[in-house]
Design an enzyme around this catalytic site. Structure first.
Site, mmCIF file in Angstrom:
data_model
loop_
_atom_site.group_PDB
_atom_site.id
_atom_site.type_symbol
_atom_site.label_atom_id
_atom_site.label_comp_id
_atom_site.label_asym_id
_atom_site.label_seq_id
_atom_site.Cartn_x
_atom_site.Cartn_y
_atom_site.Cartn_z
ATOM 1 N N GLU A 159 -36.193 -15.441 35.204
ATOM 2 C CA GLU A 159 -37.213 -14.409 35.019
ATOM 3 C C GLU A 159 -37.310 -14.023 33.542
ATOM 4 O O GLU A 159 -38.382 -13.677 33.052
ATOM 5 C CB GLU A 159 -36.852 -13.169 35.853
ATOM 6 C CG GLU A 159 -37.862 -12.043 35.697
ATOM 7 C CD GLU A 159 -37.484 -10.758 36.403
ATOM 8 O OE1 GLU A 159 -36.445 -10.710 37.082
ATOM 9 O OE2 GLU A 159 -38.236 -9.784 36.258
ATOM 10 N N ASP A 189 -31.891 -8.215 39.375
ATOM 11 C CA ASP A 189 -32.971 -7.808 40.260
ATOM 12 C C ASP A 189 -32.885 -6.296 40.487
ATOM 13 O O ASP A 189 -31.795 -5.753 40.668
ATOM 14 C CB ASP A 189 -32.845 -8.557 41.590
ATOM 15 C CG ASP A 189 -33.864 -8.080 42.592
ATOM 16 O OD1 ASP A 189 -35.069 -8.220 42.315
ATOM 17 O OD2 ASP A 189 -33.460 -7.546 43.641
ATOM 18 N N ASP A 234 -32.913 -14.911 38.962
ATOM 19 C CA ASP A 234 -33.334 -13.575 38.540
ATOM 20 C C ASP A 234 -32.015 -12.902 38.179
ATOM 21 O O ASP A 234 -31.250 -12.505 39.065
ATOM 22 C CB ASP A 234 -34.030 -12.876 39.718
ATOM 23 C CG ASP A 234 -34.360 -11.423 39.415
ATOM 24 O OD1 ASP A 234 -33.976 -10.927 38.337
ATOM 25 O OD2 ASP A 234 -34.998 -10.788 40.272
HETATM 26 P P1 AHG Z 1 -37.017 -7.174 38.971
HETATM 27 O O1 AHG Z 1 -36.213 -5.966 38.607
HETATM 28 O O2 AHG Z 1 -36.213 -8.439 38.939
HETATM 29 O O3 AHG Z 1 -38.311 -7.295 38.220
HETATM 30 O O4 AHG Z 1 -37.401 -7.097 40.522
HETATM 31 C C1 AHG Z 1 -37.841 -5.902 41.097
HETATM 32 C C2 AHG Z 1 -38.652 -6.242 42.331
HETATM 33 C C3 AHG Z 1 -37.887 -6.287 43.623
HETATM 34 O O5 AHG Z 1 -36.556 -6.514 43.580
HETATM 35 C C4 AHG Z 1 -38.192 -4.983 44.292
HETATM 36 O O6 AHG Z 1 -38.262 -5.175 45.660
HETATM 37 C C5 AHG Z 1 -39.515 -4.604 43.713
HETATM 38 O O7 AHG Z 1 -39.623 -5.259 42.484
HETATM 39 C C6 AHG Z 1 -39.643 -3.126 43.516
HETATM 40 O O8 AHG Z 1 -40.952 -2.870 43.312
HETATM 41 P P2 AHG Z 1 -41.570 -1.392 43.138
HETATM 42 O O9 AHG Z 1 -41.599 -1.191 41.677
HETATM 43 O O10 AHG Z 1 -42.933 -1.513 43.774
HETATM 44 O O11 AHG Z 1 -40.689 -0.423 43.876
HETATM 45 MN MN MN Z 2 -36.271 -9.284 40.894
HETATM 46 MN MN MN Z 3 -34.978 -9.224 37.338
#
Ligand code: AHG
Ligand code: MN
Ligand code: MN
Length: 340
Positions: free
Chosen positions: A96, A121, A118
């Site tokens: 990512e 996460d 990732d």
């Molecule tokens: P990341 O931090 O790797 O970008 O992933 C976040 C993702 C996932 O893990 C989670 O379910 C979702 O984004 C949360 O989204 P909202 O901001 O809509 O809560």
């Molecule tokens: Mn993620």
């Molecule tokens: Mn991430």
């Protein structure tokens, strides 16, 4: 109180499994999974120390998808790369936090696997001391490929040879599948080993717990609107039962809860993310989690097709809509899509 549990370590488990599968005993696959476990231990250590290790906050940079990068996003990414690039187990990585796929530099020993990850996460949970995780997927590099390109990573999820995640919660847990069942290991910080604590994890087929970001409701497609509206109606509604809702805001946390006690997790296509193709990323979120969920007896769809059969488009950051979890509940949500 019982003493701390000891038992099968992750390394022993992987070696035994490799032996059982009659793998050519190259040891490369075992080595690769060990590399990943080392990255996860390194991340766990820093995440646990939090502000004491200076790992909270943002960097002021953005990744290729425009997400603000947290310090720990980049540190976790570096820990994965460090663990994977020196041991001759993999030929390349996609992350990512990397704009393009990474082919190991000249002079680094290359191996037969490709890894996508990732590294952190749910990173918006970092600064509030809530659950975060790492997600990874392993593919075989195409025969003869020395320096993999994005095309080489563009393979449907059914081709994954392993997938897993590490949840950094009250305890750190690595959950792994090589296609044949799902096993969970808890990190014992005093000896620095993941110990098998959750053998043969199976997702209950039925559930009355859903996870979706309700603040996006007005953007959802009609089938999702109808399904969630019916859940909320409880015993009085057509689904005939009272539902509970949870939202960890880290997919690793949601999927772990579902592996333990069932549930349905949805990040569907909606009007805001339609152009992008969804919110979550196919190669390092959707595919590995779909492989784990299916191997644990659950189901994983986009709303229209099986996630593991989605044809990649060559972009390592391709997005995918996600509806996954307890089989019977996911089938119900799919019926709303089929009958729309
Ligand atoms: P990341 O931090 O790797 O970008 O992933 C976040 C993702 C996932 O893990 C989670 O379910 C979702 O984004 C949360 O989204 P909202 O901001 O809509 O809560
Ligand atoms: Mn993620
Ligand atoms: Mn991430």
């Amino acid at each position: 109180m019982a003493a701390e549990k000891m038992g099968t370590t992750l390394s022993t488990f992987i070696i035994d499994e490799q032996r059982r599968l009659g793998d050519q005993a190259s040891g490369l696959f075992t080595g690769l999974l060990n590399d990943i476990a080392i990255a996860c231990k390194g991340i766990s250590n820093l995440v646990n120390k939090g502000d004491l290790a200076g790992v909270l906050g943002t960097t002021g940079t953005e990744n290729t998808m425009g997400d603000a990068q947290k310090k720990m996003d980049l540190i976790a990414n570096d820990l994965f790369i460090d663990a994977l690039e020196n041991n001759g187990h993999c030929a390349g990585m996609a992350s990512e936090e990397l704009d393009n796929v990474l082919c190991l530099p000249e002079g680094k020993p290359r191996g037969p696997y490709l890894v996508t990850f990732d590294p952190l996460d749910g990173s918006s949970n970092m600064d509030i001391n809530m659950d975060v995780g790492a997600i990874f997927s392993v593919l075989k590099a195409p025969e003869g490929v020395q320096c993999p390109t994005a095309e080489d990573f563009s393979r449907p999820g059914v081709e994954q040879v392993a997938a897993g995640y590490c949840l950094y919660g009250p305890s750190s847990m690595l959950v792994l599948t090589t296609g044949n069942g799902v096993n969970g290991f808890t990190l014992c910080s005093s000896i620095g080993e993941f110990i098998l604590t959750h053998p043969n994890m199976e997702i209950p087929e039925d559930t009355s717990e859903f996870a979706i970001n309700m603040s996006n409701q007005r953007f959802w497609e009609q089938p999702v609107k109808d399904y969630i509206a019916d859940c909320i109606q409880g015993e009085e509604g057509p689904l005939g039962k009272r539902y509970n809702m949870r939202w960890v805001a880290a997919m690793v946390g949601e999927i772990h809860r579902i592996l333990i006690r069932g549930g349905i997790f949805m990040y569907p296509i909606d009007e805001r993310n339609r152009e992008a193709g969804g919110k979550l990323r196919l190669l390092y979120e959707g595919n590995p989690m779909a492989m784990i969920v299916e191997a644990a007896g659950g189901a994983a769809y986009t709303g229209y097709e099986r996630i593991l059969e989605v044809k990649p488009n060559g972009d390592p950051h391709q997005r995918v809509p996600v509806i996954m979890g307890s089989k019977n509940e996911v089938e119900k949500a799919m019926d709303y899509h089929r009958n729309a």
